[in-house]
Scaffold this active site. Structure first.
Site, PDB file in Angstrom:
ATOM      1  N   GLY A  24       0.835  -1.200   0.000  1.00 55.64           N
ATOM      2  CA  GLY A  24       0.000   0.000   0.000  1.00 55.64           C
ATOM      3  C   GLY A  24       0.865   1.243   0.000  1.00 55.64           C
ATOM      4  O   GLY A  24       2.095   1.158   0.018  1.00 55.64           O
ATOM      5  N   ALA A  25       0.214   2.398  -0.004  1.00 53.22           N
ATOM      6  CA  ALA A  25       0.951   3.657   0.018  1.00 53.22           C
ATOM      7  C   ALA A  25       1.659   3.840   1.354  1.00 53.22           C
ATOM      8  O   ALA A  25       2.767   4.365   1.420  1.00 53.22           O
ATOM      9  CB  ALA A  25      -0.008   4.815  -0.235  1.00 53.22           C
ATOM     10  N   GLU A  26       1.027   3.361   2.422  1.00 50.94           N
ATOM     11  CA  GLU A  26       1.562   3.595   3.762  1.00 50.94           C
ATOM     12  C   GLU A  26       2.466   2.470   4.255  1.00 50.94           C
ATOM     13  O   GLU A  26       3.396   2.715   5.005  1.00 50.94           O
ATOM     14  CB  GLU A  26       0.416   3.730   4.775  1.00 50.94           C
ATOM     15  CG  GLU A  26      -0.531   4.890   4.516  1.00 50.94           C
ATOM     16  CD  GLU A  26       0.045   6.217   5.006  1.00 50.94           C
ATOM     17  OE1 GLU A  26       0.920   6.193   5.885  1.00 50.94           O
ATOM     18  OE2 GLU A  26      -0.400   7.256   4.494  1.00 50.94           O
ATOM     19  N   ALA A  27       2.124   1.248   3.850  1.00 54.29           N
ATOM     20  CA  ALA A  27       2.841   0.116   4.430  1.00 54.29           C
ATOM     21  C   ALA A  27       2.975  -1.030   3.447  1.00 54.29           C
ATOM     22  O   ALA A  27       2.192  -1.173   2.514  1.00 54.29           O
ATOM     23  CB  ALA A  27       2.110  -0.371   5.684  1.00 54.29           C
ATOM     24  N   VAL A  29       2.976  -5.064   3.573  1.00 53.39           N
ATOM     25  CA  VAL A  29       2.485  -6.059   4.521  1.00 53.39           C
ATOM     26  C   VAL A  29       2.889  -7.463   4.059  1.00 53.39           C
ATOM     27  O   VAL A  29       2.591  -7.859   2.933  1.00 53.39           O
ATOM     28  CB  VAL A  29       0.948  -5.962   4.676  1.00 53.39           C
ATOM     29  CG1 VAL A  29       0.439  -6.965   5.705  1.00 53.39           C
ATOM     30  CG2 VAL A  29       0.536  -4.544   5.061  1.00 53.39           C
ATOM     31  N   LYS A  42       3.902  -5.478   9.309  1.00 55.58           N
ATOM     32  CA  LYS A  42       3.572  -4.240   8.599  1.00 55.58           C
ATOM     33  C   LYS A  42       4.796  -3.351   8.651  1.00 55.58           C
ATOM     34  O   LYS A  42       5.236  -2.957   9.734  1.00 55.58           O
ATOM     35  CB  LYS A  42       2.395  -3.518   9.267  1.00 55.58           C
ATOM     36  CG  LYS A  42       1.042  -4.099   8.904  1.00 55.58           C
ATOM     37  CD  LYS A  42      -0.110  -3.303   9.493  1.00 55.58           C
ATOM     38  CE  LYS A  42      -0.644  -2.268   8.529  1.00 55.58           C
ATOM     39  NZ  LYS A  42      -2.007  -1.775   8.927  1.00 55.58           N
ATOM     40  N   ASP A 140     -11.649   2.778   8.978  1.00 53.03           N
ATOM     41  CA  ASP A 140     -11.479   2.283   7.608  1.00 53.03           C
ATOM     42  C   ASP A 140     -12.185   0.930   7.457  1.00 53.03           C
ATOM     43  O   ASP A 140     -11.572  -0.072   7.107  1.00 53.03           O
ATOM     44  CB  ASP A 140      -9.981   2.158   7.294  1.00 53.03           C
ATOM     45  CG  ASP A 140      -9.695   1.881   5.819  1.00 53.03           C
ATOM     46  OD1 ASP A 140     -10.608   2.003   4.987  1.00 53.03           O
ATOM     47  OD2 ASP A 140      -8.541   1.520   5.513  1.00 53.03           O
TER      48      ASP A 140
END
Ligand SMILES: Nc1ncnc2c1ncn2[C@@H]1O[C@H](COP(=O)(O)OP(=O)(O)O)[C@@H](O)[C@H]1O
Ligand SMILES: [Mg+2]
Length: 238
Positions: A24-27, A29, A42, A140
């Protein structure tokens, strides 16, 4: 890459990655093993468009918050992953891997019967109300962040979760799920109504939510009413 400088110390080796689950953009996994047990790692990803120091601070804060709320809700008896390790300087969180099929797959599976969909969505409503009774919003609630394991519902991905007491925040939490069910799973018309049935039933079963240190959370009925308000607002003002 200089591993030490990145903050990945020796204990990182306790995790053996086997399969990337998500980038993802943030993490990033990964599934793997942690001391022989099925685990998920993560790893926070740097976001180059932000100033590195600010980026680091925000990422650290969010990861600590995620770990904290997982621990808090797990202690309260909710079915969320156990937190096994947190290296916030290195930007990684190791949690228990939970069995189950993402809700998105259950709802898109052509063999899923109406009875199964209904029972599953009611159980989800029940689980979300239990979360809300702990003054916690998920932030979310997408059909990727809910795992269905037979009759068990696991909630995952607490990266945007927070402690709240204002009814609006709880209404919005349900509205996110409402929108996703409508947009991504239109074949299950009325899906949100089953969620709400479970949400209200949880309160019937458990009694009024006890007051917590920070105040009292709105009742299930109050949140439901607010969800209806939010829907009306969205319908008329887009
Ligand atoms: N504890 C877990 N057990 C099983 N699968 C998991 C777990 N945590 C994450 N996953 C899988 O990895 C995906 C991405 O993880 P998530 O925590 O949602 O990260 P992101 O913040 O990038 O969405 C999830 O949608 C799920 O499929
Ligand atoms: Mg997610």
């Amino acid at each position: 890459m200089n591993v030490q400088k990145e903050g990945l110390g020796e204990r990182d080796m306790a995790f053996t990655p086997t399969q990337r689950l998500h980038l993802g953009a943030e993490a990033e996994v990964w599934k793997g093993e942690w001391f022989g047990k099925p685990a998920v790692r993560k790893q926070r990803r740097p976001r180059s468009w932000r100033h590195p120091n600010l980026d680091h601070r925000l990422g650290v804060r969010r990861m600590i918050s995620e770990a904290r709320l997982l621990i808090r809700t797990r202690k309260a008896g909710l079915s969320v992953p156990s937190v096994w390790d947190l290296d916030y300087e290195g930007g990684q969180l190791i949690i228990e891997h939970l069995q189950g099929q993402p809700l998105i797959d259950v709802l898109n599976d052509a063999t899923t019967t109406q009875e199964k969909a209904k029972a599953t969505l009611q159980r989800i409503g029940h689980a979300v109300r239990r979360l809300h009774r702990e003054a916690t919003t998920h932030g979310d609630l997408s059909s990727n962040n809910i795992l269905i394991d037979g009759e068990h519902v696991h909630l995952i991905d607490f990266g945007l979760a927070s402690i709240e007491y204002d009814v609006e925040r709880f209404g919005i939490d349900l509205h996110v799920l409402d929108e996703i069910l409508g947009a991504s799973h239109p074949q299950w018309e009325g899906a949100i109504d089953w969620v709400i049935e479970g949400y209200l039933a949880a309160e019937e079963e458990l009694g009024p939510a006890p007051a917590l240190q920070g105040g009292s959370v709105p009742s299930a009925k109050e949140v439901h009413t607010r969800l209806e308000d939010i829907r009306t607002r969205v319908r008329y003002h887009g």
